[in-house]
Design an enzyme around this catalytic site. Structure first.
Site, PDB file in Angstrom:
ATOM      1  N   ASP A 327       0.856  -1.175   0.000  1.00  0.00           N
ATOM      2  CA  ASP A 327       0.000   0.000   0.000  1.00  0.00           C
ATOM      3  C   ASP A 327       0.903   1.240   0.000  1.00  0.00           C
ATOM      4  O   ASP A 327       2.110   1.131   0.271  1.00  0.00           O
ATOM      5  CB  ASP A 327      -0.893  -0.044   1.250  1.00  0.00           C
ATOM      6  N   PHE A 469     -19.679   9.150   2.342  1.00  0.00           N
ATOM      7  CA  PHE A 469     -18.564   8.711   1.503  1.00  0.00           C
ATOM      8  C   PHE A 469     -18.460   7.187   1.556  1.00  0.00           C
ATOM      9  O   PHE A 469     -18.680   6.571   2.593  1.00  0.00           O
ATOM     10  CB  PHE A 469     -17.253   9.323   2.011  1.00  0.00           C
ATOM     11  N   THR A 596      -2.302   1.325  -4.954  1.00  0.00           N
ATOM     12  CA  THR A 596      -2.801   2.491  -4.229  1.00  0.00           C
ATOM     13  C   THR A 596      -4.112   2.973  -4.826  1.00  0.00           C
ATOM     14  O   THR A 596      -4.388   2.775  -6.017  1.00  0.00           O
ATOM     15  CB  THR A 596      -1.760   3.633  -4.256  1.00  0.00           C
ATOM     16  N   LYS A 673      -7.038  -4.969  -5.018  1.00  0.00           N
ATOM     17  CA  LYS A 673      -5.711  -5.256  -4.469  1.00  0.00           C
ATOM     18  C   LYS A 673      -5.546  -6.755  -4.260  1.00  0.00           C
ATOM     19  O   LYS A 673      -4.527  -7.355  -4.645  1.00  0.00           O
ATOM     20  CB  LYS A 673      -5.503  -4.519  -3.145  1.00  0.00           C
ATOM     21  N   ASP A 697      -6.449  -2.698   3.465  1.00  0.00           N
ATOM     22  CA  ASP A 697      -5.367  -3.585   3.047  1.00  0.00           C
ATOM     23  C   ASP A 697      -5.554  -5.016   3.557  1.00  0.00           C
ATOM     24  O   ASP A 697      -4.748  -5.891   3.240  1.00  0.00           O
ATOM     25  CB  ASP A 697      -4.010  -3.058   3.559  1.00  0.00           C
TER      26      ASP A 697
END
EC number: 7.6.2.1
Length: 1062
Positions: A327, A469, A596, A673, A697
């Site tokens: 990350d 959000f 990222t 990811k 992550d």
């Protein structure tokens, strides 16, 4: 009362432990096999060995594993007991009573206070805060499902979602008290429902061992079959000769005898199947895990964070990493945000320059003393922005007003005028603090209002709606009514998302400076439209089906035709030592991919900052597209459709990426990811490591072979899901290049030596079969067979496997290329296993035939016969013990007092036990168990016996020494070359150190080059030692200035002594 809030994570109780644990252990192939052997040994017609030769090792292995399992389960019991017996206030019969957690039931109303753990899943009813909100520290679980519900009170229906819940596992923060209604308890809580079993990770060594153990079973069956056939042939040809004194049982014939012999040799040759292998491996891994936990050079004093091996089963895999997935935010960077630049109405602010990478020019700092509520820690470098705001510029005021209103920050005022902001992310905290310093101070909020101090004036806004959000929307909006009655929607979000929603096209670029960019926009709303939209919003929020989809449609509808206010640029600085660490790992041929969520320009700039991208890399290319058809190879922008990860394109993505020296994937979601990691893991057949610091992550960390968590600004989510953790990214190089490489090297040495000593032991039985009529007679004494793996050879190999190192940590850093053999799996593989078997075969031939030839027709000094079975057995087993001990000494590169004690102590134990068991006293007490009376003292006092031991040992060891010498001379490995350099350097270091040990000036003689080299000269050195500390590794080194006198001339030289100073 029903204890429905009690939890149970333990596996056993006092009654079920023994049967369940034994059942689990006997599911392992090796344990089941040895139980089967024990049963065979109980059959007299088959077994030529006593039952204890198998039962004692098996019981010991089962006991060690059971103790470990019991210890783990006791800890789980204690944890459950501690949690279940916590106290909480429950509203019963109109009064609050202290009750245990386990007695809380669904429907109870409970009271929580600040810093208390949440007892169960609660519906929040009220709190001490004016807005009836609470601030919680969330549990480390990113798989908690969304909650949908509806509450009907007095014929009014209200929506219930995760925002209305307090989940078990959270901690109440910054809230004096709150009341909640229990809706889920105990095992029904979301935390317990989603805390399923973690996937058990196995190393490549584990998989190889399983394959080898199965191969060994096949090899054992082949040997036993060959010897059984030999027995049948011998019975037909020579067996009748022995029936006079060894009569056959009725019905016995060559076929039956051969069949029984097969199973007899399964028992005799069982040592090729290593019963203690798995237990030894776990002990070694545990020891190497302690070294990681105890390493002070991986301790981060700023946060009081030591390195931690959270699992003990993956240590050697750290020495085989080929791909690292990292990350960016909080992992490569500090995740401490600074508001550095902004653009308002097309004008850029934030003029500053950097003295170096870490310090600002103090002359450029803006003075905020005019603002009594300003944060004194805030720094900005453009006076013109302050002047613009104080002049009353409408666009600038709207810009900072948006920052003060559109967020989820919680204010806390411990003293009058001392404001503290609790933010969900450092970005939000930095933006609200910036608004505060420029005169728009967020002071408080309720569910209906937000209060802001605007240039000294208190202004309260009515909060009409919050558009939250999330990772898909990548934006947040609030709809407020100002004091003038005007309704405004304020929105901030990712630039690529908001540019699509502006009424006119406009773009601002800050990402090229490596800054995190957010775009700010607003929209004035009509009163009638807002009323109608809010009604539709309420209906959508209480819908039980399709709630998220309906809300998303409403958000999309209202968040369009926005007016651009400007953009913010927040800097996230690199952590210390990141460029150097990445450079070291690249030298070790480890590929680093950065995954990222930032935009492309930001990711590229960080790539240059941390040495992943360099100026000489002229062929940097970016492949991106807006549609699947337009994606020629891959999409670095990782659009929501994830075109590059589609099955039709993922192989092209992988092929292209693997041809690149550096890969940076931007705009990726947490799920993407993990998909990238799984793609490389599946098709490259390489060992992967993922490192991150936040909840986003976790999926990546769990997908990789090894997950590393960094204790950072985003909490403990990543750490609690990881296999290893520490405080800073720079410690990764020590974890891999030192601990990982050592662990892999030690494990490979252990396996090679373990198989060597066991196969050598067993092959001697195989050769003896040809001299005993294939009767399954054993070569060694039964007690030697029992104690060989448990006592005589157990500790020395553990000492080797826990303490050995080919070179020290400094040389491991100096030569990262030493890491490459682990990536290629060179130290132990199937070929190495075959070579180990061939070596064992050669040694066993020497260890059998040399003693046999030496004892054949031999007499003692007094003329008596020495060639009896007991004397031959003693000689063969003594040769074996000495040879395997000498082989271990050859394999040891790093000697410690512990290694010495284990090796010499084990040899001493062998002779002590041998003389004790072969003594008259033991024979008189246990006549049938210790039949080798007097053999030790009668044999080991003969010179020819010791000469035979010496000859057998030399014939086994000298070829190994000669072969290794030739290989080092002709085809030296990188390890051989570095060890040679280390030996040369150590002789120099010691000479210098002897000269420099005095705290003042000192003199001493030093020869250079080292002894044995040509052009050798002597120097008289006068040294001035100075200690220096490496801030990255907390190591102290000695830096020496010296004057060297030779041939009457004086030379000033500068010497760097890298030897560690305690």
């Amino acid at each position: 009362m029903d204890q429905n809030n009690a939890i149970k994570t333990s596996k056993y109780n006092i009654f079920t432990f023994l049967p369940l644990n034994l059942f689990e252990q006997f599911r392992r192939l090796a344990n089941a096999y040895f139980l089967f052997l024990f049963c065979l040994q109980l059959i007299p017609q088959i077994s030529s060995l006593s039952w204890f030769t198998t039962m004692v090792p098996l019981i010991l292995v089962l006991a060690i594993t059971a103790v470990k399992d019991a210890s783990d389960d006791i800890n789980r019991h204690n944890s459950d007991k501690q949690v279940n017996n916590r106290k909480v206030e429950v509203l019963l019969d109109g009064e609050l009573r202290n009750e245990k957690w386990m007695t809380v039931q669904v429907g109870d109303i409970i009271k929580l206070e600040n810093n208390q753990f949440v007892t169960a899943d609660l519906l929040l009813l009220s709190s001490s805060e004016p807005l009836n909100l609470v601030y919680v520290e969330t549990p480390p679980n990113n798989r908690l499902d969304k909650f949908k519900g509806a509450l009907t009170v007095n014929q009014n229906t209200f929506s219930l979602d995760n925002d209305k819940l307090l989940l078990r596992g959270c901690t109440l923060r910054n809230t004096e008290w709150c009341f909640g209604l229990v809706i889920f308890g105990g095992p029904d809580t979301k935390l317990m429902q989603n805390s399923g079993k973690t996937t058990f990770k196995r190393t490549s060594i584990d998989h190889l061992m399983n394959v080898l153990v199965l191969s060994i079973f096949g090899f054992l069956a082949s040997m036993c079959s060959a010897l059984a056939i030999g027995n049948a042939v011998w019975e037909v040809k020579d067996g009748s000769t022995f029936t006079v004194f060894l009569p056959r049982e009725k019905g016995a014939n060559a076929a039956l005898t051969s069949f029984l012999t097969f199973w007899s040799y399964v028992i005799v040759l069982n040592t090729v199947v290593p019963i203690s292998l798995y237990v030894s491996v776990e002990i070694i891994r545990l020891g190497n895990s302690f070294f990681i936990n105890w390493d002070r050079k991986m301790y981060y004093p700023k946060n009081d964070t030591p390195a931690q091996a959270r699992t003990t089963t993956l240590n050697e895999e750290l020495g085989q990493i080929k791909y690292i997935f990292s990350d960016k935010t909080g992992t490569l960077t500090q995740n401490i945000m600074a508001f550095n630049k902004c653009s308002i109405n097309g004008k850029a602010y934030g003029k500053y320059f950097c003295v170096d990478n870490w310090t600002w020019n103090p002359l450029d700092e803006v003075d905020f003393s005019w603002n009594q509520l300003a944060d004194p820690k805030f720094i900005f470098h453009d006076f013109s922005l302050v002047e613009t705001v104080r002049e009353g510029n409408q666009e600038a005021n709207a810009f900072f007003r948006l920052l003060a209103l559109c967020h989820t920050v919680m204010p806390e005022e411990k003293k009058e005028g001392e404001l503290f902001y609790q933010a969900q992310s450092p970005d939000e905290g930095a933006l609200v603090t910036a608004a505060r310093n420029f005169g728009f101070v967020f002071r408080s909020r309720t569910p209906e209002t937000i209060t802001v101090v605007e240039m000294g004036q208190h202004v309260t806004y009515e909060l009409l709606a919050v558009l939250d959000f999330n990772n898909v929307r990548k934006r947040m909006s609030v709809i407020v009514r100002g004091p003038d009655g005007k309704i405004t929607l304020y929105c901030k979000g990712a630039d690529t998302i908001l540019y699509e929603r502006l009424e006119s096209s406009y773009q601002i670029f800050y990402a090229g400076d490596g800054l995190r960019t957010l775009v700010l926009a607003y929209k004035d709303l009509d009163e009638r439209y807002m009323k109608e939209w809010k009604q539709r919003h309420h209906l959508a929020s209480i819908a039980m089906d399709g709630r998220e989809e309906q809300l998303d449609e409403l958000y999309e509808e209202i968040e369009k035709d926005l007016v651009l206010l400007g953009a913010t640029a927040v800097e996230d600085k690199l952590q210390d030592g990141v460029p150097q660490t990445i450079e070291q790992l690249a030298k070790a041929d480890i590929k680093i991919w950065v995954l990222t969520g930032d935009k492309q320009e930001t990711a590229e700039n960080i790539g240059y900052s941390c040495n992943m991208l360099r100026e000489e890399m002229k062929e940097i290319f970016v492949v991106a597209a807006n549609t699947a058809e337009g994606t020629p190879v891959m999409s670095t922008s990782c659009l929501p459709q994830a075109y590059a990860l589609d099955k039709s394109l993922q192989m092209e993505l992988l092929r292209t990426a693997c041809m690149c020296q550096t890969v940076i994937c931007c705009r990726v979601t947490p799920l993407q990811k993990a998909q990238v990691v799984q793609l490389v893991k599946k098709y490259k057949q390489a060992i992967t490591l993922a490192i991150g610091d936040g909840a986003n992550d976790v999926s990546m960390i769990k997908a990789a072979h090894i997950g590393v968590g960094i204790s950072g600004q985003e909490g403990m989510q990543a750490v609690l899901s990881s296999d290893f953790s520490f405080g800073q990214f720079r410690y990764l190089q020590r974890l891999l290049l030192v601990h990982g490489r050592w662990s892999y090297l030690r494990m490979c040495k252990f396996l090679q030596y373990f198989f060597y000593k066991n196969f050598t032991f067993t092959f001697v039985h195989f050769w003896y079969a040809f001299f005993c009529g294939f009767s399954a007679q054993t070569v060694y004494d039964e007690w030697f067979i029992t104690l060989y793996n448990l006592v005589y050879t157990a500790l020395p190999v553990l000492g080797l496997s826990i303490f050995d190192q080919d070179v020290n940590d400094r040389w491991s850093f100096q030569y990262p290329q030493l890491y490459a053999p682990g990536q290629l799996n060179q130290y132990f593989n199937k070929k190495a296993f075959v070579r180990c078997m061939m070596h064992s075969c050669y040694s066993s031939i020497i260890l059998f035939f040399i003693p046999w030839a030496a004892m054949y027709d031999t007499v003692r000094d007094d003329g008596k016969d020495i060639a009896d079975y007991q004397s031959f057995a003693l000689l063969a087993q003594t040769c074996l013990i000495i040879v395997v001990s000498a082989q271990l000494c050859l394999d040891t590169h790093y000697w410690t007092a512990v290694n010495q004690f284990f090796v010499w102590g084990s040899l001493a134990a062998y002779f002590a036990v041998t003389f004790t068991m072969y003594s008259n006293g033991m024979f008189l007490i246990f006549t049938s168990i210790f039949p080798f009376i007097g053999t030790a003292r009668n044999s080991l006092n003969q010179p020819n016996v010791w000469l035979t031991i010496l000859l057998a040992s030399l014939l086994c060891i000298l070829p190994v020494v000669a072969f290794r010498f030739i290989v080092i001379q002709l085809r030296p490995t990188i390890n051989d070359k570095v060890r040679e350099n280390m030996r040369k350097n150590q002789s120099i270091d010691w000479a210098f150190l002897n000269c420099c040990r005095s705290p003042a000036h000192n003199q001493g003689f030093f020869k250079f080059p080292p002894s044995g080299r040509s052009a050798e000269r002597s120097f008289l050195l006068t040294c001035h030692p100075v200690r220096q500390e490496d801030t990255h590794s907390n190591e102290k080194y000695m830096h020496v200035h010296a004057h060297a006198e030779t041939d009457g001339n004086t030379h000033t030289v500068c010497l760097y002594i890298h030897t560690h100073i305690a």
